[in-house]
Scaffold this active site. Structure first.
Site, mmCIF file in Angstrom:
data_model
loop_
_atom_site.group_PDB
_atom_site.id
_atom_site.type_symbol
_atom_site.label_atom_id
_atom_site.label_comp_id
_atom_site.label_asym_id
_atom_site.label_seq_id
_atom_site.Cartn_x
_atom_site.Cartn_y
_atom_site.Cartn_z
ATOM 1 N N GLN A 293 0.827 -1.197 0.000
ATOM 2 C CA GLN A 293 0.000 0.000 0.000
ATOM 3 C C GLN A 293 0.866 1.254 0.000
ATOM 4 O O GLN A 293 0.545 2.248 -0.659
ATOM 5 C CB GLN A 293 -0.913 -0.006 1.230
ATOM 6 N N GLU A 294 1.987 1.201 0.709
ATOM 7 C CA GLU A 294 2.867 2.362 0.795
ATOM 8 C C GLU A 294 3.652 2.606 -0.490
ATOM 9 O O GLU A 294 3.734 3.735 -0.972
ATOM 10 C CB GLU A 294 3.845 2.179 1.971
ATOM 11 N N SER A 295 4.253 1.551 -1.030
ATOM 12 C CA SER A 295 5.229 1.761 -2.109
ATOM 13 C C SER A 295 5.076 0.825 -3.298
ATOM 14 O O SER A 295 5.852 0.916 -4.244
ATOM 15 C CB SER A 295 6.642 1.577 -1.554
#
Length: 461
Positions: A293-295
C-alpha cells in the site's frame, strides 16, 4: 453488495441459570468451509460464525464442538439426525427452510445475485441463460431457480451435489462455467481472489443470515440463543465482528487487485524473507500488505511530501528508527516494522487487542494525534472511540472545518486513512489466499469432516 447488520428488537426469553436441568454438557455446531463462516488460517480456525459460536459457549458456560461439513446436504442431514444442535454456516432464512427449522435472530443481510466473468454478457433475465447456470444443490439459490422454473417451464439449470459455492465461483473465473448464483457478500469476498468475477442481475429480495436449529431441540437452547444475541447487540460485539469480516470488502477495484496479484508473483519473492524476518508478532503477510500500500514494493518510491522507500518513512521517523538509508529495502522494512510496533504500544489500553491493528494502521497513515482527534469526535457523537467500526465513520470529519477546528491537531485527510486501512485489509486477505495455494504438499491439512474444538472448549468423550 449488501451486508448490513440487522439490529431489530428481539424478544428475550426467561434468564438462563446454571442450575437449569436442560443445560447440555456440550453444544454441537455444524458449519461449512467458507471465507465468511469458517476457514483455517495458519491451521487456526477463523470466521464470523466460528467466532460467534465460541462466544456463545463462553456466554452460557457450556463447551462447544464445531464440525465443518463438506456439503449442505450432509450438514442438513446432521441436523435432522440430531448429530448437531445448531447450523452456523451463513445460512439464509427462507420460507421453505422455516417449515423445517427454527431460526435465531438475524446476523446480516445478503442479496442473491447471478455471477459471470468479466467481459461475459450480463443477462437481463434468467430466461436468457437457460441451460448455462449451475448452483449448489439444496441452497437457497436452488429454491429461487425452482420458483422461476415453475412460471417458466422451459428454463433449464443444473444443481451440483459435489461442488460448493466457492468451487463454482472458481469455475466461472476459470471459464469452466458461464453462470452461477451466490449471495452478494460471498461474491465480494471471492473477488479478492478471483477479480474477474462480476455481479449480474439480482434474482430475489434481500435475505437474512441466521443460525438454524431443529424444531425438536431443547427449549433451553432457543432461550440461550435469544439471550446471547441480545447481549451481542447490546455490547456491540456483533457489529464489530461484522466489520471485521465484511467492512473492508465493499469497494472493489479490478485493476488494482490484478496489479497486486501480479506483484505478488513478480516482486514479493525478492523481499519476502525480509518481511518474515522483521514482522515479529505481526503476521508477515499483513506487514507485506502495508508495504505494498505504501510503495507497491518499490524500494525507490518517493511521494510529493518527501516520504521514501519500501515503507515510505519520513526523515524524522527514519532517524528515530535508526534508519540511515531510506532507500535500502532492508533498513526500510526494519524501520517500518519497529515504527508500527511502537504505534501499537502507544495506543490506549482501552482499545481491544484484536482491533489495535486497524487503529495502528490509521496512525501509520495520518499520525497518532489525528487518530486521537477522530476518537474524540467519535466519543462526542455518542459512539465508541475504542471501536474501529465507529471511529472509521468519523475519521472523514477531520476534513470539515466545523469539526477539525475543535480538535487539538486540526485538519487531516481522515477519509484517506479509512481507505488506506481497507486497502491493506484486502491485500492481506488476497495474500493469505495466494499463500495458501502454494502451501507445501507435505504440510498436514485438517480434513473437513474432522471436529474442530477450540482451546477453550471441551470435546465430549
Amino acid at each position: 453488495m449488501t451486508s448490513s447488520l440487522l439490529v431489530a428488537c428481539v424478544e428475550i426469553a426467561e434468564p438462563i441459570t446454571a442450575e437449569s436441568p436442560q443445560k447440555p454438557i456440550v453444544v454441537r455446531f455444524g458449519t461449512l468451509s467458507s471465507p465468511a463462516s469458517y476457514q483455517l488460517r495458519n491451521q487456526n480456525p477463523i470466521g464470523i460464525d466460528y467466532e460467534l459460536a465460541k462466544e456463545f459457549g463462553e456466554y452460557v458456560d457450556v463447551p462447544i464442538k464445531i464440525t465443518p461439513f463438506t456439503s449442505l446436504e450432509t450438514l442438513f442431514d446432521a441436523l435432522q439426525n440430531h448429530e448437531i444442535d445448531i447450523i452456523a454456516a451463513g445460512l439464509t432464512r427462507t420460507a421453505l427452510r422455516e417449515q423445517q427449522w427454527i431460526f435465531g435472530p438475524p446476523l446480516y443481510e445478503v442479496t442473491p445475485v447471478v455471477v459471470h466473468r468479466q467481459n461475459h454478457r450480463s443477462p437481463k433475465s434468467l430466461a436468457e441463460i437457460s441451460g448455462d447456470i449451475t448452483v449448489v444443490k439444496g441452497s437457497n439459490h436452488a429454491e429461487l431457480l425452482h420458483q422461476f422454473q415453475r412460471s417458466n417451464p422451459n428454463f433449464q439449470w443444473q444443481q451440483s451435489k459435489q461442488l460448493d459455492t466457492q468451487q463454482l465461483l472458481r469455475q466461472v473465473a476459470n471459464h469452466e462455467l458461464k453462470y452461477t448464483v451466490t449471495d452478494s457478500t460471498s461474491l465480494a469476498l471471492a473477488q479478492r481472489y478471483y477479480p474477474s468475477l462480476r455481479q449480474g442481475l439480482e434474482i430475489g429480495d434481500s435475505e437474512s443470515v441466521a443460525w438454524a436449529l431443529d424444531k425438536e431441540r431443547d427449549p433451553w437452547l432457543i432461550s440461550a440463543m435469544l439471550e446471547f444475541w441480545n447481549s451481542e447487540l447490546r455490547t456491540g460485539r456483533l457489529q464489530r465482528l461484522e466489520d471485521k469480516y465484511f467492512g473492508h470488502v465493499q469497494r472493489f477495484d479490478y485493476v488494482d487487485t490484478m496489479a497486486f496479484i501480479r506483484a505478488v508473483e513478480s516482486r514479493l519473492p525478492k523481499y519476502k524473507a525480509m518481511f518474515q524476518r522483521y514482522a515479529g508478532d505481526i503476521d508477515w503477510r499483513r506487514f507485506a500488505a502495508i508495504s505494498y500500500q505504501e510503495s507497491h514494493w518499490n524500494p525507490k518510491a518517493k511521494s510529493p511530501t518527501g516520504v521514501r522507500g519500501m515503507m515510505m518513512l519520513t526523515q524524522p521517523t527514519a532517524r528515530r528508527m535508526n534508519v540511515t538509508n531510506r532507500l535500502d529495502p532492508e533498513q526500510s522494512i526494519r524501520g517500518g516494522s519497529n515504527y508500527l510496533k511502537q504505534l501499537i504500544r502507544r495506543l490506549p489500553k482501552s482499545i481491544p487487542e484484536d482491533e489495535k491493528g486497524w487503529f495502528a494502521l490509521a496512525a501509520y497513515n495520518i499520525g497518532l494525534g489525528h487518530l486521537e482527534d477522530a476518537r474524540v469526535i467519535t466519543q462526542r457523537a455518542g459512539k465508541d472511540p475504542n471501536s474501529w467500526r465507529d471511529v472509521k465513520k468519523h475519521l472523514p470529519l477531520l476534513r470539515q472545518k466545523e469539526y477539525y477546528q475543535k480538535t487539538r491537531y486540526g485538519y487531516a485527510r481522515g477519509d484517506e486513512a479509512v481507505h488506506y486501512v481497507d486497502n491493506i485489509r484486502r491485500y492481506y486477505d488476497t495474500l493469505v489466499w495466494l499463500d495458501s495455494q502454494q502451501a507445501p504438499q507435505g504440510e498436514p491439512e485438517r480434513h473437513l469432516d474432522t471436529p474442530v474444538v477450540p482451546a477453550t472448549a471441551v470435546a465430549p468423550e
